[in-house]
Design a protein around this motif. Structure first.
Motif, mmCIF file in Angstrom:
data_model
loop_
_atom_site.group_PDB
_atom_site.id
_atom_site.type_symbol
_atom_site.label_atom_id
_atom_site.label_comp_id
_atom_site.label_asym_id
_atom_site.label_seq_id
_atom_site.Cartn_x
_atom_site.Cartn_y
_atom_site.Cartn_z
ATOM 1 N N PRO A 413 0.803 -1.235 0.000
ATOM 2 C CA PRO A 413 0.000 0.000 0.000
ATOM 3 C C PRO A 413 0.828 1.273 0.000
ATOM 4 O O PRO A 413 0.316 2.326 -0.414
ATOM 5 N N ARG A 414 2.075 1.225 0.451
ATOM 6 C CA ARG A 414 2.870 2.453 0.491
ATOM 7 C C ARG A 414 3.242 2.932 -0.901
ATOM 8 O O ARG A 414 3.705 4.052 -1.091
ATOM 9 N N GLN A 415 3.015 2.043 -1.900
ATOM 10 C CA GLN A 415 3.280 2.454 -3.268
ATOM 11 C C GLN A 415 2.196 3.410 -3.718
ATOM 12 O O GLN A 415 1.020 3.080 -3.722
ATOM 13 N N ALA A 416 2.582 4.588 -4.110
ATOM 14 C CA ALA A 416 1.609 5.577 -4.582
ATOM 15 C C ALA A 416 1.708 5.686 -6.101
ATOM 16 O O ALA A 416 1.051 4.969 -6.834
ATOM 17 N N ASP A 417 2.546 6.565 -6.571
ATOM 18 C CA ASP A 417 2.723 6.721 -8.010
ATOM 19 C C ASP A 417 3.757 5.717 -8.507
ATOM 20 O O ASP A 417 4.841 5.579 -7.938
ATOM 21 N N THR A 418 3.417 5.026 -9.570
ATOM 22 C CA THR A 418 4.302 4.026 -10.137
ATOM 23 C C THR A 418 5.084 4.630 -11.292
ATOM 24 O O THR A 418 4.514 5.285 -12.167
ATOM 25 N N LEU A 419 6.386 4.401 -11.290
ATOM 26 C CA LEU A 419 7.217 4.766 -12.427
ATOM 27 C C LEU A 419 7.494 3.482 -13.186
ATOM 28 O O LEU A 419 8.162 2.588 -12.677
ATOM 29 N N LEU A 420 6.924 3.336 -14.378
ATOM 30 C CA LEU A 420 7.038 2.102 -15.148
ATOM 31 C C LEU A 420 7.995 2.291 -16.310
ATOM 32 O O LEU A 420 7.819 3.186 -17.144
ATOM 33 N N ARG A 421 9.001 1.418 -16.371
ATOM 34 C CA ARG A 421 9.948 1.402 -17.480
ATOM 35 C C ARG A 421 9.795 0.090 -18.231
ATOM 36 O O ARG A 421 9.718 -0.969 -17.617
ATOM 37 N N VAL A 422 9.736 0.175 -19.543
ATOM 38 C CA VAL A 422 9.429 -0.997 -20.346
ATOM 39 C C VAL A 422 10.568 -1.311 -21.310
ATOM 40 O O VAL A 422 11.335 -0.435 -21.719
ATOM 41 N N ASP A 423 10.654 -2.590 -21.651
ATOM 42 C CA ASP A 423 11.625 -3.052 -22.633
ATOM 43 C C ASP A 423 11.103 -4.340 -23.254
ATOM 44 O O ASP A 423 10.028 -4.824 -22.904
ATOM 45 N N GLY A 424 11.863 -4.904 -24.163
ATOM 46 C CA GLY A 424 11.440 -6.111 -24.866
ATOM 47 C C GLY A 424 10.882 -5.769 -26.231
ATOM 48 O O GLY A 424 10.566 -4.614 -26.544
ATOM 49 N N GLY A 425 10.752 -6.808 -27.075
ATOM 50 C CA GLY A 425 10.340 -6.600 -28.453
ATOM 51 C C GLY A 425 9.020 -5.895 -28.606
ATOM 52 O O GLY A 425 8.847 -5.025 -29.475
ATOM 53 N N MET A 426 8.051 -6.220 -27.778
ATOM 54 C CA MET A 426 6.729 -5.629 -27.901
ATOM 55 C C MET A 426 6.702 -4.163 -27.475
ATOM 56 O O MET A 426 5.796 -3.410 -27.852
ATOM 57 N N ALA A 427 7.690 -3.758 -26.685
ATOM 58 C CA ALA A 427 7.747 -2.362 -26.242
ATOM 59 C C ALA A 427 7.999 -1.412 -27.402
ATOM 60 O O ALA A 427 7.781 -0.203 -27.279
ATOM 61 N N ALA A 428 8.451 -1.938 -28.528
ATOM 62 C CA ALA A 428 8.705 -1.092 -29.699
ATOM 63 C C ALA A 428 7.411 -0.672 -30.398
ATOM 64 O O ALA A 428 7.425 0.211 -31.259
ATOM 65 N N ASN A 429 6.292 -1.299 -30.043
ATOM 66 C CA ASN A 429 5.002 -0.996 -30.654
ATOM 67 C C ASN A 429 4.399 0.239 -29.990
ATOM 68 O O ASN A 429 3.919 0.185 -28.860
ATOM 69 N N ASP A 430 4.410 1.361 -30.690
ATOM 70 C CA ASP A 430 3.942 2.628 -30.113
ATOM 71 C C ASP A 430 2.473 2.560 -29.703
ATOM 72 O O ASP A 430 2.092 3.094 -28.647
ATOM 73 N N TRP A 431 1.636 1.945 -30.522
ATOM 74 C CA TRP A 431 0.204 1.877 -30.204
ATOM 75 C C TRP A 431 0.001 1.135 -28.890
ATOM 76 O O TRP A 431 -0.767 1.577 -28.029
ATOM 77 N N THR A 432 0.697 0.029 -28.728
ATOM 78 C CA THR A 432 0.540 -0.778 -27.516
ATOM 79 C C THR A 432 1.010 -0.022 -26.286
ATOM 80 O O THR A 432 0.368 -0.056 -25.227
ATOM 81 N N MET A 433 2.138 0.673 -26.396
ATOM 82 C CA MET A 433 2.662 1.394 -25.240
ATOM 83 C C MET A 433 1.753 2.568 -24.852
ATOM 84 O O MET A 433 1.576 2.855 -23.667
ATOM 85 N N GLN A 434 1.157 3.226 -25.841
ATOM 86 C CA GLN A 434 0.208 4.292 -25.518
ATOM 87 C C GLN A 434 -1.024 3.705 -24.865
ATOM 88 O O GLN A 434 -1.556 4.253 -23.888
ATOM 89 N N ARG A 435 -1.494 2.564 -25.380
ATOM 90 C CA ARG A 435 -2.655 1.916 -24.779
ATOM 91 C C ARG A 435 -2.332 1.464 -23.362
ATOM 92 O O ARG A 435 -3.186 1.529 -22.463
ATOM 93 N N LEU A 436 -1.114 0.986 -23.158
ATOM 94 C CA LEU A 436 -0.692 0.569 -21.818
ATOM 95 C C LEU A 436 -0.776 1.736 -20.845
ATOM 96 O O LEU A 436 -1.297 1.606 -19.729
ATOM 97 N N ALA A 437 -0.267 2.898 -21.246
ATOM 98 C CA ALA A 437 -0.343 4.087 -20.393
ATOM 99 C C ALA A 437 -1.800 4.466 -20.112
ATOM 100 O O ALA A 437 -2.158 4.815 -18.979
ATOM 101 N N ASP A 438 -2.652 4.355 -21.129
ATOM 102 C CA ASP A 438 -4.061 4.707 -20.951
ATOM 103 C C ASP A 438 -4.764 3.737 -20.004
ATOM 104 O O ASP A 438 -5.556 4.157 -19.142
ATOM 105 N N ILE A 439 -4.509 2.440 -20.163
ATOM 106 C CA ILE A 439 -5.171 1.434 -19.331
ATOM 107 C C ILE A 439 -4.683 1.505 -17.884
ATOM 108 O O ILE A 439 -5.453 1.376 -16.936
#
Length: 508
Positions: A413-439
């Motif tokens: 619970p002490r986790q408030a704002d998450t800083l997410l860093r991504v990598d891997g082949g699928m991370a190169a897909n801009d649409w997916t990464m934007q959708r990830l941020a939205d979801i």
């Protein structure tokens, strides 16, 4: 990757004097040797495919000798490109975790093929252990769930099924190790039998509170302590290679399991930082600092790293199907010719159709852990076509990541704002990464390095060899290639998530 200005040699010394770092990146399907310059750039890569053996349903094996010979060949070619062993300051290793190897100290040869982390042959053994009430002990000591995924039952299987193995082990002749241990043993001519703390934490035999082998667990799995390697920190003295292997001795200074190496490569050194690697599946780790969080939501508690004598922990969740969902569209349904087509297709999908793919092709991973669940599509109409399938496949990765993040927030619970860093082949897909941020409703940072895991091992070796900076210096030098910020209306997000939750419940 932009040039960095750290390390010896960045301040005017001639290139001839500048040392390199050799990283051995031991994956499931291939072995790679990578040469890192002192500015963090990759100077050379050599790669060889590993043969996958499937002797029976649910069995996955690798040939230990092949791992060694192909790794050695790749490393030799890379050292040659560097200009010789004297140009290599240190070796770093990152590897597939949980894969179990047992070899005979007298011959230096494996007694059986390596049992790969994907192998399920010990499912019945694990079920008996759970039925007999051992889950709490294992979770308390190791942070893990009793599962064939981890090494302990693999070792037990080898001792019971390879002729003479039990007797040889009791006599002290056999040695166990993960892939890092095996390569170090071979490179040092049998002088060093060691394992790093992150790989040790995935064996189901290590007390992650003390980072030592646990006698109660050794008794539970009937494994002699004499088989086990010495547990070292991620930056440590792992030994020195035999001079004749590379034309001169090279110290081995840094080792980490692949997912922990990615945590390090992403410079997720601060509690609350999270990395998510999107390949065939997805592994997400949240740094919880010195808090050893006992998950109540079926996540794993694992050692993120041990540096300067201090253990840092992480919560880990795994998604079985990420990029594999795109492979299914390409190879199974023949809807696309290549993975990169999915972004344009998803963008063209009918916004009025809410189609969900629950990609439980091999069960659902964390936080559900339902091995019997199977994949399903929901919400299809006569107008549903390749565009909607593409969007559903990509969104399924985002929704599953949201489930992991939700479980992590409940556990910590002490986790408030998450800083997410991504990598891997699928991370190169801009649409997916934007959708990830939205979801998720959080910003998603994509590293500028395509080799985050290997970079983590390079930093361990480089800092161990005193040619790369400390944690603070390395973190300050981390570069973001692009940030994706959430832009979806909250009401739309909630509507999407409600539909996903319903689809999962129907699938479980």
């Amino acid at each position: 990757m932009p040039a960095r200005a750290f390390g010896r040699g960045a301040g005017g010394e001639s290139d001839v004097q500048t040392p390199y770092l050799l990283v051995l990146d031991e994956g499931t399907t291939s072995t790679r040797a990578m040469l890192f310059a002192v500015d963090g750039t990759v100077a050379a890569i050599e790669q060889a495919e590993l043969t996958q053996h499937y002797p029976a349903d649910g069995h996955v094996e690798h040939d230990a000798a092949e791992i060694w010979t192909k790794t050695l060949a790749c490393a030799r070619r890379t050292v040659e490109k560097a200009g010789g062993a004297e140009r290599i300051a240190a070796i770093g290793i990152t590897n597939q975790r949980e894969t179990a190897l047992v070899w005979d100290r007298r011959t230096g040869k494996a007694i059986h093929r390596a049992i790969v982390w994907q192998d399920r042959r010990t499912a019945e053994h694990c079920a008996r252990l759970r039925e007999d009430g051992h889950s709490d002990l294992v979770a308390e000591r190791t942070g893990l769930l009793i599962d064939p995924y981890f090494s302990a039952t693999k070792i037990a299987w080898l001792l019971e099924n390879v002729s003479g193995a039990r007797e040889a082990a009791e006599a002290g002749h056999l040695a166990f190790g993960t892939v890092d241990s095996w390569l170090i043993y071979k490179m040092t001519g049998g002088k060093r039998h060691v394992i790093d703390v992150t790989n040790a934490s995935r064996t189901m035999l290590c007390n992650i509170g003390t980072a030592e082998w646990d006698d109660d667990l050794l008794r539970l799995f009937n494994i002699p302590r004499s088989m086990l390697p010495e547990i070292l920190s991620n930056i440590d003295d792992f030994g020195t290679t035999e001079p004749d292997l590379f034309g001169g001795p090279i110290p081995i200074k840094g080792v980490a399991g692949d997912q922990q190496a990615a945590v390090i490569g992403q410079a997720c050194f601060t509690p609350g930082m999270m990395k998510s690697t999107y390949g065939t599946g997805c592994f997400a780790l949240l740094n919880t600092g010195t808090d050893r969080v006992a998950s109540k939501n079926r996540l794993l508690t694992t050692i993120a790293y041990r540096l300067n004598g201090e253990i840092q922990y992480a919560l880990e969740g795994s998604i079985f199907i990420a990029g594999a969902a795109v492979q299914w569209l390409r190879d199974g349904l023949k809807m696309i010719g290549k993975a990169s087509e999915t972004a344009d297709l998803a963008a063209k999908a009918d916004p009025g159709q809410r189609v969900y793919l629950v990609p439980a092709f091999t069960g659902l991973g964390a936080p559900w852990w339902d091995a019997e669940a199977r994949g399903a599509m929901f919400g299809m109409t006569r107008n549903t076509g390749p565009a909607e399938f593409a969007r559903a496949a990509l969104e399924s990765v985002c929704f599953q990541t949201r489930d992991l993040l939700g479980a992590m927030r409940k556990d910590w619970p002490r986790q408030a704002d998450t800083l997410l860093r991504v990598d891997g082949g699928m991370a190169a897909n801009d649409w997916t990464m934007q959708r990830l941020a939205d979801i998720l409703g959080v910003a998603v940072d994509r590293s500028d390095s395509a080799e985050v895991t290997a970079l983590g091992a390079a930093w361990l070796a480089g800092h161990g060899a005193s040619i790369w900076p400390d944690q603070a210096g390395f973190a300050a030098d981390w570069h973001r290639e692009r940030q994706f910020k959430p832009s979806m209306d909250e009401s739309e997000r909630n509507l999407l998530l409600k539909g996903w939750d319903s689809a999962v419940q129907c699938t479980l």
